[in-house]
Design a protein around this motif. Structure first.
Motif, PDB file in Angstrom:
ATOM      1  N   MET A 199       0.853  -1.197   0.000  1.00  0.00           N
ATOM      2  CA  MET A 199       0.000   0.000   0.000  1.00  0.00           C
ATOM      3  C   MET A 199       0.888   1.245   0.000  1.00  0.00           C
ATOM      4  O   MET A 199       1.832   1.338   0.781  1.00  0.00           O
ATOM      5  CB  MET A 199      -0.907   0.014   1.226  1.00  0.00           C
ATOM      6  CG  MET A 199      -1.881   1.190   1.275  1.00  0.00           C
ATOM      7  SD  MET A 199      -2.951   1.111   2.729  1.00  0.00           S
ATOM      8  CE  MET A 199      -3.877  -0.373   2.346  1.00  0.00           C
ATOM      9  N   SER A 200       0.592   2.158  -0.899  1.00  0.00           N
ATOM     10  CA  SER A 200       1.412   3.349  -1.007  1.00  0.00           C
ATOM     11  C   SER A 200       1.176   4.259   0.197  1.00  0.00           C
ATOM     12  O   SER A 200       0.091   4.285   0.783  1.00  0.00           O
ATOM     13  CB  SER A 200       1.080   4.096  -2.309  1.00  0.00           C
ATOM     14  OG  SER A 200      -0.269   4.491  -2.329  1.00  0.00           O
ATOM     15  N   GLN A 201       2.191   5.019   0.541  1.00  0.00           N
ATOM     16  CA  GLN A 201       2.097   5.930   1.674  1.00  0.00           C
ATOM     17  C   GLN A 201       1.170   7.087   1.324  1.00  0.00           C
ATOM     18  O   GLN A 201       1.158   7.595   0.201  1.00  0.00           O
ATOM     19  CB  GLN A 201       3.489   6.457   2.019  1.00  0.00           C
ATOM     20  CG  GLN A 201       3.528   7.321   3.259  1.00  0.00           C
ATOM     21  CD  GLN A 201       4.945   7.763   3.564  1.00  0.00           C
ATOM     22  OE1 GLN A 201       5.863   7.473   2.802  1.00  0.00           O
ATOM     23  NE2 GLN A 201       5.113   8.474   4.666  1.00  0.00           N
ATOM     24  N   LYS A 202       0.390   7.521   2.309  1.00  0.00           N
ATOM     25  CA  LYS A 202      -0.522   8.640   2.076  1.00  0.00           C
ATOM     26  C   LYS A 202       0.277   9.923   1.856  1.00  0.00           C
ATOM     27  O   LYS A 202       1.337  10.121   2.472  1.00  0.00           O
ATOM     28  CB  LYS A 202      -1.458   8.818   3.263  1.00  0.00           C
ATOM     29  CG  LYS A 202      -2.508   7.745   3.421  1.00  0.00           C
ATOM     30  CD  LYS A 202      -3.619   8.162   4.372  1.00  0.00           C
ATOM     31  CE  LYS A 202      -3.126   8.403   5.774  1.00  0.00           C
ATOM     32  NZ  LYS A 202      -4.269   8.672   6.702  1.00  0.00           N
ATOM     33  N   PRO A 203      -0.220  10.806   1.000  1.00  0.00           N
ATOM     34  CA  PRO A 203       0.422  12.105   0.831  1.00  0.00           C
ATOM     35  C   PRO A 203       0.258  12.943   2.107  1.00  0.00           C
ATOM     36  O   PRO A 203      -0.553  12.622   2.980  1.00  0.00           O
ATOM     37  CB  PRO A 203      -0.321  12.724  -0.352  1.00  0.00           C
ATOM     38  CG  PRO A 203      -1.654  12.049  -0.354  1.00  0.00           C
ATOM     39  CD  PRO A 203      -1.410  10.655   0.146  1.00  0.00           C
ATOM     40  N   THR A 204       0.997  14.026   2.168  1.00  0.00           N
ATOM     41  CA  THR A 204       0.954  14.912   3.335  1.00  0.00           C
ATOM     42  C   THR A 204       0.467  16.292   2.917  1.00  0.00           C
ATOM     43  O   THR A 204       0.902  16.829   1.895  1.00  0.00           O
ATOM     44  CB  THR A 204       2.355  15.029   3.976  1.00  0.00           C
ATOM     45  OG1 THR A 204       2.779  13.727   4.394  1.00  0.00           O
ATOM     46  CG2 THR A 204       2.325  15.961   5.176  1.00  0.00           C
ATOM     47  N   VAL A 205      -0.441  16.851   3.704  1.00  0.00           N
ATOM     48  CA  VAL A 205      -0.994  18.177   3.436  1.00  0.00           C
ATOM     49  C   VAL A 205      -0.734  19.073   4.630  1.00  0.00           C
ATOM     50  O   VAL A 205      -1.033  18.707   5.780  1.00  0.00           O
ATOM     51  CB  VAL A 205      -2.508  18.102   3.147  1.00  0.00           C
ATOM     52  CG1 VAL A 205      -3.105  19.505   3.024  1.00  0.00           C
ATOM     53  CG2 VAL A 205      -2.770  17.308   1.873  1.00  0.00           C
ATOM     54  N   LEU A 206      -0.184  20.240   4.359  1.00  0.00           N
ATOM     55  CA  LEU A 206       0.065  21.242   5.390  1.00  0.00           C
ATOM     56  C   LEU A 206      -1.127  22.194   5.471  1.00  0.00           C
ATOM     57  O   LEU A 206      -1.589  22.714   4.448  1.00  0.00           O
ATOM     58  CB  LEU A 206       1.332  22.030   5.050  1.00  0.00           C
ATOM     59  CG  LEU A 206       1.638  23.261   5.912  1.00  0.00           C
ATOM     60  CD1 LEU A 206       1.860  22.870   7.367  1.00  0.00           C
ATOM     61  CD2 LEU A 206       2.845  24.014   5.349  1.00  0.00           C
ATOM     62  N   LEU A 207      -1.611  22.417   6.673  1.00  0.00           N
ATOM     63  CA  LEU A 207      -2.658  23.399   6.933  1.00  0.00           C
ATOM     64  C   LEU A 207      -1.995  24.594   7.614  1.00  0.00           C
ATOM     65  O   LEU A 207      -1.450  24.453   8.713  1.00  0.00           O
ATOM     66  CB  LEU A 207      -3.739  22.824   7.844  1.00  0.00           C
ATOM     67  CG  LEU A 207      -4.309  21.442   7.491  1.00  0.00           C
ATOM     68  CD1 LEU A 207      -5.289  20.986   8.570  1.00  0.00           C
ATOM     69  CD2 LEU A 207      -4.981  21.477   6.131  1.00  0.00           C
TER      70      LEU A 207
END
Length: 318
Positions: A1-9
């Motif tokens: 399973m690919s790693q989830k992307p990261t989102v900066l708030l």
């Protein structure tokens, strides 16, 4: 399973939107919005949801960055040109806060023209007979002339309500087309004729300093100005001088040359000035709508799809 992307708030978002985004991305909430903090946090992110001013070189510090979504409309918080050069998609949410800013405008107008809160305070403190005479100095808006600087989505909504709801005459200055019921005039004529001036244009190099000392000097002594645009559109010292001298009746400002306004700012002592901390677009309703819209756009970017409101289309390869 690919790693989830990261989102900066850069700032908190509405919990309903966070719940939608969290299963698809690791979320990082910035502890503050200082430029150095955002640069460090951007290092490994795939996306940024933007509610605060980003440093101009943010893309230099974010090698994985795919896209930035404005949690709102104005793009002055995002270095769009740099993002375009780096192939980073930028999206915003046109119309998401139009109603909130429109309602703020009229709330500010009535606060300046019919300050019921002040009358109530006198009533509670000094009694009926002291409070009633204060109404003699208030003034209705019906029949007044409203001048709108920037007749876009917000300016058009304000103009329609002013004309149809309150019987005001509406004149305007705009870069694009004019809606029905708004008469195009020159800036000089707008400032000399208007009883109320609404500053609702975007901040660009053309509009920076547009509301100049010369134009403010053309205002009627009983006119008021309300700025929901951006601080640098108005020459702040000229507005302060006009208010201090009693040359105009009042002003309301929600935006400033630098934000937040320092606690020792001389603005706090200026008479007839209503100040709010950049909240014209913020209500519980608009915050939820902006969050859901920005989350939808961010999910499209993370899936490799084109955002619905992509402002730099050259970055998207179909």
């Amino acid at each position: 399973m690919s790693q989830k992307p990261t989102v900066l708030l850069t700032n908190p978002i509405h919990p309903d939107g966070e719940a939608i985004l969290a299963p698809h991305a690791n979320l990082i909430l910035a502890p503050d919005t200082k430029a150095d903090t955002l640069r460090v946090l951007a290092r490994d992110v795939d996306g940024i949801i933007v509610r605060a001013l980003l440093p101009d070189d943010i893309c230099d510090h974010a090698p994985k960055l795919k896209g930035m979504v404005r949690h709102g409309v104005g793009l002055d918080f995002i270095p769009v040109e740099q993002a375009t050069r780096r192939g980073v998609m930028v999206a915003n949410l046109p119309g998401c806060n139009t109603q909130a800013v429109t309602e703020y405008f009229f709330a500010a107008l009535f606060r300046l023209r019919r300050p019921l809160g002040d009358i109530e305070a006198v009533l509670r403190r000094d009694g009926w007979n002291a409070a009633r005479p204060l109404a003699d100095a208030t003034r209705e808006v019906a029949g007044d002339t409203l001048g709108v600087i920037g007749v876009g989505a917000i300016g058009s909504r304000i103009a329609r309500i002013a004309r149809e709801g309150f019987g005001m005459t509406v004149i305007g200055v705009n870069k694009g087309p004019f809606p029905e019921g708004v008469t195009e005039v020159s800036p000089d004529e707008l400032f000399s004729r208007s009883d109320v001036i609404a500053v609702t244009c975007a901040l660009t190099e053309e509009t920076r300093g547009l509301v100049s000392r010369r134009l403010i000097g053309r205002m009627k002594p009983d006119a008021v100005l309300i700025n929901t645009s951006r601080g640098p559109v108005v020459e702040t010292q000229a507005l302060v001088d006009a208010l201090t001298a009693g040359a105009i009746a009042g002003a309301a400002v929600d935006v400033y040359d630098s934000q937040p306004v320092p606690a020792d700012s001389p603005l706090f002592s200026v008479p007839r000035l209503l100040m709010t901390p950049h909240v014209a677009a913020i209500t519980a309703t608009s915050m939820r709508a902006m969050t859901l819209g920005s989350v939808d756009e961010m999910l499209r970017i993370l899936r490799g799809e084109r955002p619905q409101n992509l402002v730099n289309p050259a970055t998207y390869a179909a």
